[in-house]
Design an enzyme around this catalytic site. Structure first.
Site, mmCIF file in Angstrom:
data_model
loop_
_atom_site.group_PDB
_atom_site.id
_atom_site.type_symbol
_atom_site.label_atom_id
_atom_site.label_comp_id
_atom_site.label_asym_id
_atom_site.label_seq_id
_atom_site.Cartn_x
_atom_site.Cartn_y
_atom_site.Cartn_z
ATOM 1 N N ASN A 1 -4.908 2.115 -2.103
ATOM 2 C CA ASN A 1 -5.501 0.765 -2.150
ATOM 3 C C ASN A 1 -6.175 0.460 -3.484
ATOM 4 O O ASN A 1 -6.642 -0.645 -3.709
ATOM 5 C CB ASN A 1 -6.486 0.546 -0.989
ATOM 6 C CG ASN A 1 -7.829 1.206 -1.218
ATOM 7 O OD1 ASN A 1 -7.939 2.180 -1.986
ATOM 8 N ND2 ASN A 1 -8.859 0.704 -0.570
ATOM 9 N N LYS B 1 0.802 -1.232 0.000
ATOM 10 C CA LYS B 1 0.000 0.000 0.000
ATOM 11 C C LYS B 1 0.833 1.280 0.000
ATOM 12 O O LYS B 1 0.386 2.310 -0.488
ATOM 13 C CB LYS B 1 -0.962 0.007 1.205
ATOM 14 C CG LYS B 1 -2.162 -0.913 1.019
ATOM 15 C CD LYS B 1 -3.162 -0.716 2.151
ATOM 16 C CE LYS B 1 -4.411 -1.527 1.906
ATOM 17 N NZ LYS B 1 -5.488 -1.180 2.845
#
Ligand code: NAP
Length: 288
Positions: free
Chosen positions: A91, A70
């Site tokens: 994300n 991420k």
């Protein structure tokens, strides 16, 4: 049926076998009758750049990102949305022309049930957030977006808490929350209208654990909302204890569904996606 025209979506992670995203996204794509498939891609950290270059060459439409990519994906993207920049994590990635665009839909996912089912005037309300890891970043940003009067982040490690605060210094959200050690919780709980667990305490298989005791939960004011990002078990021990004390409870399943729905809207460039089917597919898969 997968054909030569089928378009590709997916999720990258390491590991990725336990990701629930394929279940909910493929259910939505089937409901919409679209010639798309959403696949899991296990990608080790050292292979991330190669994998992203490969995705560009095969024309993937977009992909989700889970642990541990991420943050490390950021330098590989051409454009990063303001909200992803603020929380420092992506994300959701989309291919737009010949560039990669990253955003973060966790904030939207987190606030969705607070804006709809449990909607109220948040401007006089106080939030207490347990934990200062990755998910806490989206929760802090969500609480700021909702306009809560006070936001208190509580952690077990003062150095990590200070690093958490420091990491927001260059963002518009700097100084909009306070940090506290766990020992300060009793005082904070007395005035917490929204209490959010972002720690993994109580997550399957540790289903008998709770970040707070029944007595600590009893300090909460009347009509407090207790929100646990955990979705297995549903409800967690923490939520079960809070419900027994009369609190309104929200589990993490809706956040999972809503962050996925927000990503799918971006990839498909649609105003709506079949959220009911996404939620139902997850519930069927998890047996809840
Ligand atoms: P993370 O980055 O590892 O952060 C976990 C945080 O919890 C850290 O601040 C850690 O403290 C704290 N913590 C862990 N064990 C603790 C303990 N025994 N006592 C006190 N604090 C403790 O993890 P994450 O990515 O934020 O995920 C956290 C949870 O949220 C997981 O259960 C995950 O499944 C869930 N989640 C749900 C959704 C959803 O869509 N529903 C989305 C994201 C995450 P230290 O910093 O001191 O280590």
């Amino acid at each position: 049926m997968i054909t030569g025209k089928t378009k590709l979506l997916g999720v990258i992670g390491h590991p990725v076998e336990h990701s629930l995203s394929p279940v909910m996204h493929n259910a939505a794509l089937a409901k919409l009758g679209l010639d798309y498939v959403y696949l899991p891609f296990p990608i080790a950290p050292e292979n991330l750049a190669t994998a992203i270059a490969g995705f560009a060459s095969i024309g993937i439409v977009g992909f989700s990102i889970t642990i541990p990519h991420k943050q490390t994906i950021l330098p590989l993207l051409s454009t990063i949305s303001p909200i992803a920049q603020v929380i420092g994590a992506v994300n959701t990635v989309t291919r737009q022309g010949d560039i990669w665009v990253g955003t973060n839909t966790d904030v939207e996912g987190f606030i969705a049930p607070l804006q709809t089912t449990y909607h109220q005037d948040w401007s006089q309300k106080k939030a207490v957030i347990l934990g200062n890891g990755g998910a806490a970043r989206a929760v802090v940003a969500g609480c700021i977006q909702l306009g809560l009067a006070e936001i208190h982040v509580v952690g077990r490690n003062w150095q990590k808490l200070q690093a958490f605060r420091q990491s927001w210094q260059n963002s518009p959200f700097a100084d909009q929350f306070q940090i506290h050690e766990w020992t300060e919780l009793p005082n904070l709980l007395h005035q917490a209208n929204l209490l959010v667990n972002t720690t993994p305490i109580g997550m399957y298989p540790h289903i008998n654990d709770s970040p707070l005791s029944s007595q600590e939960i009893s300090y909460l004011p009347q009509e407090a909302i207790v929100y646990d990002l955990i979705y297995i078990p549903k409800p967690s021990k923490f939520l079960h204890l809070a419900e027994t004390q009369g609190a309104i409870i929200i589990d993490g399943l809706e956040m999972l569904v809503q962050q996925g729905a927000a990503a799918l809207k971006i990839w498909l460039q649609r105003e709506t996606v079949p959220v009911t089917e996404m939620r139902q597919a997850l519930q069927n898969h998890l047996g809840i």
